[in-house]
Write a protein that holds these residues in place. Structure first.
Motif, PDB file in Angstrom:
ATOM      1  N   TYR A 124      51.386  20.990  76.979  1.00 49.65           N
ATOM      2  CA  TYR A 124      49.995  21.171  76.543  1.00 49.65           C
ATOM      3  C   TYR A 124      49.772  22.669  76.383  1.00 49.65           C
ATOM      4  CZ  TYR A 124      49.162  16.283  77.692  1.00 49.65           C
ATOM      5  OH  TYR A 124      49.207  14.905  77.724  1.00 49.65           O
ATOM      6  N   GLN A 125      49.325  23.079  75.197  1.00 50.53           N
ATOM      7  CA  GLN A 125      49.333  24.497  74.889  1.00 50.53           C
ATOM      8  C   GLN A 125      48.277  24.892  73.860  1.00 50.53           C
ATOM      9  OE1 GLN A 125      52.763  25.721  72.526  1.00 50.53           O
ATOM     10  NE2 GLN A 125      51.802  24.829  70.751  1.00 50.53           N
ATOM     11  N   TYR A 126      48.058  26.220  73.743  1.00 51.12           N
ATOM     12  CA  TYR A 126      47.503  26.851  72.542  1.00 51.12           C
ATOM     13  C   TYR A 126      48.691  27.578  71.919  1.00 51.12           C
ATOM     14  CZ  TYR A 126      43.153  26.641  75.352  1.00 51.12           C
ATOM     15  OH  TYR A 126      42.112  26.254  76.157  1.00 51.12           O
TER      16      TYR A 126
ATOM     17  N   LYS B 291      57.642  17.388  73.474  1.00 51.70           N
ATOM     18  CA  LYS B 291      56.497  17.119  72.607  1.00 51.70           C
ATOM     19  C   LYS B 291      55.425  18.183  72.865  1.00 51.70           C
ATOM     20  CE  LYS B 291      57.286  12.120  72.948  1.00 51.70           C
ATOM     21  NZ  LYS B 291      56.717  10.831  73.434  1.00 51.70           N
ATOM     22  N   ILE B 292      54.670  18.491  71.828  1.00 49.16           N
ATOM     23  CA  ILE B 292      53.593  19.467  71.955  1.00 49.16           C
ATOM     24  C   ILE B 292      52.248  18.775  71.761  1.00 49.16           C
ATOM     25  CG2 ILE B 292      52.461  21.430  70.831  1.00 49.16           C
ATOM     26  CD1 ILE B 292      55.177  22.620  70.301  1.00 49.16           C
ATOM     27  N   VAL B 293      51.332  19.029  72.660  1.00 50.14           N
ATOM     28  CA  VAL B 293      49.943  18.615  72.488  1.00 50.14           C
ATOM     29  C   VAL B 293      49.126  19.898  72.343  1.00 50.14           C
ATOM     30  CG1 VAL B 293      47.949  17.467  73.514  1.00 50.14           C
ATOM     31  CG2 VAL B 293      50.253  16.504  73.836  1.00 50.14           C
ATOM     32  N   GLU B 294      48.623  20.128  71.134  1.00 48.22           N
ATOM     33  CA  GLU B 294      47.811  21.327  70.883  1.00 48.22           C
ATOM     34  C   GLU B 294      46.395  21.063  71.404  1.00 48.22           C
ATOM     35  OE1 GLU B 294      47.579  25.270  69.712  1.00 48.22           O
ATOM     36  OE2 GLU B 294      49.349  23.946  69.689  1.00 48.22           O
ATOM     37  N   VAL B 295      45.949  21.909  72.304  1.00 51.61           N
ATOM     38  CA  VAL B 295      44.659  21.724  72.967  1.00 51.61           C
ATOM     39  C   VAL B 295      43.559  22.428  72.176  1.00 51.61           C
ATOM     40  CG1 VAL B 295      43.342  22.182  75.084  1.00 51.61           C
ATOM     41  CG2 VAL B 295      45.767  21.527  75.216  1.00 51.61           C
ATOM     42  N   ASN B 296      42.456  21.731  71.990  1.00 51.16           N
ATOM     43  CA  ASN B 296      41.300  22.357  71.361  1.00 51.16           C
ATOM     44  C   ASN B 296      40.731  23.388  72.328  1.00 51.16           C
ATOM     45  OD1 ASN B 296      38.319  22.687  70.872  1.00 51.16           O
ATOM     46  ND2 ASN B 296      38.815  21.416  69.097  1.00 51.16           N
ATOM     47  N   PRO B 297      40.695  24.694  71.940  1.00 58.33           N
ATOM     48  CA  PRO B 297      40.289  25.714  72.895  1.00 58.33           C
ATOM     49  C   PRO B 297      38.809  25.686  73.256  1.00 58.33           C
ATOM     50  CG  PRO B 297      41.013  26.690  70.802  1.00 58.33           C
ATOM     51  CD  PRO B 297      41.107  25.216  70.647  1.00 58.33           C
ATOM     52  N   VAL B 298      38.003  24.956  72.488  1.00 55.02           N
ATOM     53  CA  VAL B 298      36.567  24.891  72.757  1.00 55.02           C
ATOM     54  C   VAL B 298      36.250  23.706  73.671  1.00 55.02           C
ATOM     55  CG1 VAL B 298      34.267  24.704  71.759  1.00 55.02           C
ATOM     56  CG2 VAL B 298      36.059  26.009  70.555  1.00 55.02           C
TER      57      VAL B 298
ATOM     58  N   ILE C  29      44.767  32.721  64.529  1.00 54.17           N
ATOM     59  CA  ILE C  29      44.493  31.778  65.628  1.00 54.17           C
ATOM     60  C   ILE C  29      43.906  30.481  65.098  1.00 54.17           C
ATOM     61  CG2 ILE C  29      42.980  31.380  67.622  1.00 54.17           C
ATOM     62  CD1 ILE C  29      43.372  34.363  68.309  1.00 54.17           C
ATOM     63  N   VAL C  30      42.952  30.600  64.188  1.00 52.29           N
ATOM     64  CA  VAL C  30      42.307  29.409  63.623  1.00 52.29           C
ATOM     65  C   VAL C  30      43.298  28.622  62.769  1.00 52.29           C
ATOM     66  CG1 VAL C  30      40.524  28.624  62.015  1.00 52.29           C
ATOM     67  CG2 VAL C  30      39.993  30.385  63.724  1.00 52.29           C
ATOM     68  N   ARG C  31      44.114  29.329  62.024  1.00 53.82           N
ATOM     69  CA  ARG C  31      45.088  28.665  61.155  1.00 53.82           C
ATOM     70  C   ARG C  31      46.131  27.894  61.961  1.00 53.82           C
ATOM     71  NH1 ARG C  31      46.427  32.877  58.721  1.00 53.82           N
ATOM     72  NH2 ARG C  31      48.462  33.305  59.650  1.00 53.82           N
TER      73      ARG C  31
ATOM     74  N   GLU D 288      34.069  24.670  64.065  1.00 53.36           N
ATOM     75  CA  GLU D 288      34.633  25.457  65.158  1.00 53.36           C
ATOM     76  C   GLU D 288      35.484  26.598  64.631  1.00 53.36           C
ATOM     77  OE1 GLU D 288      36.812  22.553  67.261  1.00 53.36           O
ATOM     78  OE2 GLU D 288      35.135  21.847  68.464  1.00 53.36           O
ATOM     79  N   GLY D 289      36.281  26.309  63.585  1.00 57.94           N
ATOM     80  CA  GLY D 289      37.146  27.334  63.007  1.00 57.94           C
ATOM     81  C   GLY D 289      36.344  28.480  62.421  1.00 57.94           C
ATOM     82  N   PHE D 290      35.288  28.165  61.696  1.00 54.42           N
ATOM     83  CA  PHE D 290      34.440  29.209  61.101  1.00 54.42           C
ATOM     84  C   PHE D 290      33.797  30.045  62.202  1.00 54.42           C
ATOM     85  CE2 PHE D 290      30.267  30.721  59.757  1.00 54.42           C
ATOM     86  CZ  PHE D 290      30.585  31.401  58.586  1.00 54.42           C
ATOM     87  N   PHE D 291      33.274  29.376  63.210  1.00 62.22           N
ATOM     88  CA  PHE D 291      32.609  30.064  64.319  1.00 62.22           C
ATOM     89  C   PHE D 291      33.608  30.952  65.055  1.00 62.22           C
ATOM     90  CE2 PHE D 291      31.221  30.419  68.700  1.00 62.22           C
ATOM     91  CZ  PHE D 291      29.876  30.753  68.570  1.00 62.22           C
ATOM     92  N   ALA D 292      34.792  30.399  65.333  1.00 60.67           N
ATOM     93  CA  ALA D 292      35.798  31.152  66.069  1.00 60.67           C
ATOM     94  C   ALA D 292      36.264  32.368  65.282  1.00 60.67           C
ATOM     95  CB  ALA D 292      36.985  30.253  66.391  1.00 60.67           C
TER      96      ALA D 292
END
Length: 374
Positions: A101-103, A124-131, A260-262, A270-274
């Motif tokens: 589990y990562q960013y 396996k990778i689980v990409e975590v939503n940072p928000v 980071i957003v990409r 969230e992407g626009f805000f981040a």
């Protein structure tokens, strides 16, 4: 080997003590023993013969015991040497399942990936939503990276350095599963000066090995100490140079958040805000980080100094700190620096320090590991 000599010494002491006890029992007539017969001369002759016989028997027992001791020690040392010369056989990981589990842009997560890729471990990778971080709802530990391992038992391992030490211990240990190994790194909770709970881990930089396994991996005690020292340096210093450098100017901050957003897991809003608000916020946060860690006004100088300090520690006579192949310190430094790839800070570091050749060597070795995995 020292441990072997200690064990041999103890064995000698026991066998010598045993021989002495046997000899003593033969040489000394036990109280209350009698000679039958009335002739005093006969008794004296019998006693003399018995004394001579006892001495001969004692000598024979001592000689036999000594020869037995010699052959016992010879066999023991041969067994020790045979055990030490046994080639290390890589533990099978066919039944091992790993989920990270990562960013993607987190430097701590990056160094875990560098380690797993180098060792050709599928995961396996689980990409975590940072928000929202809803992917971490199963855990009371709310940070990344988290590694879930399953080799018959399911275990959760937190903290990048603990993950690396535990999995490396598992790979080198002959008889321990991942759950047993994870128990070597107990969690410690405390509160900082602000009353905030802080979680730390005992032994986080130690690879827990038995004597024979340690000698297969670490050729000297100094090599082990060096690896631990620089792994700690990565966590205590190098990683804190990343944010001040990638958010150094408003333009660099915007470019960093675009990356980071990409690469991260964001929704459209969230992407626009981040990207825009996050970039502005991190530009100012980086100024506070610069002050907290006593960095120069030009934070690039601290980054350059750290890179050259690392290269100087490796020296001119070995390609990696681990010698002919990267060790855990090599992989940690590489993993942390890798998150800057494609950004201005990374390009400046490559152009203004001596780290490029080493960095490329590690990159090539990790790619070899990934090719094996595929």
């Amino acid at each position: 080997m020292a441990a072997s000599y200690v064990r041999v010494g103890r064995l000698c002491a026991r066998l010598v003590a045993c021989n002495r006890a046997c000899s003593w029992q033969v040489l000394v007539l036990q109280p209350g023993s009698r000679f039958y017969g009335q002739d005093r001369g006969l008794r004296e002759k019998l006693a003399g013969r018995l004394k001579v016989g006892s001495s001969a028997l004692s000598f024979a027992l001592v000689l036999g015991g000594t020869l037995g001791l010699y052959h016992t020690l010879k066999h023991y040392l041969q067994q020790e040497q045979h055990h030490a010369e046994q080639p290390y056989t890589k533990k099978s990981t066919a039944d091992l399942s790993l989920t990270l589990y990562q960013y993607k842009t987190c430097p701590f997560c990056s160094k875990v990936r560098a380690f797993l890729d180098f060792h050709s471990l599928p995961y396996k990778i689980v990409e975590v939503n940072p928000v929202l971080r809803k992917e971490l709802k199963f855990s009371s530990y709310r940070k990344v990276p988290i590694l879930i391992g399953d080799d018959g038992e399911i275990v959760q391992i937190n903290d990048s350095s603990v993950i690396i030490s535990a999995v490396k211990t598992f790979l080198l240990s002959r008889h321990k599963n991942l759950t047993q190994v994870a128990s070597y790194y107990p969690e410690m909770k405390s509160k900082d000066e602000k009353g905030k709970e802080v979680v730390e881990y005992n032994n986080k930089y130690w690879v827990m090995l038995e004597d024979q396994d340690e000698k297969q991996y670490y050729f000297t005690k100094e090599a082990r100490k060096e690896e631990m020292k620089w792994r700690k340096w990565v966590d205590d210093w190098l990683v804190h140079l990343i944010s001040p450098n990638v958010y150094r100017t408003p333009g660099e901050a915007l470019a960093s958040f675009d990356y980071i957003v990409r690469e991260g897991k964001f929704g459209a809003f969230e992407g626009f805000f981040a990207k825009y608000f996050g970039a502005a916020a991190m530009f100012f946060v980086s100024k506070r980080l610069k002050s907290r860690h006593n960095l120069h006004d030009d934070v690039r100088q601290d980054l350059y100094k750290a890179a050259d300090q690392w290269v100087a520690a490796i020296g001119k006579h070995r390609p990696f700190m681990g010698g002919d192949m990267p060790n855990l310190a090599d992989l940690a430094v590489y993993g942390v620096l890798r998150v800057m790839e494609g950004l201005e800070a990374f390009n400046d570091m490559m152009a203004n320090t001596k780290i490029k050749a080493w960095y490329q060597r590690v990159e090539e070795d990790i790619k070899k590991g990934q090719d094996v995995e595929q």
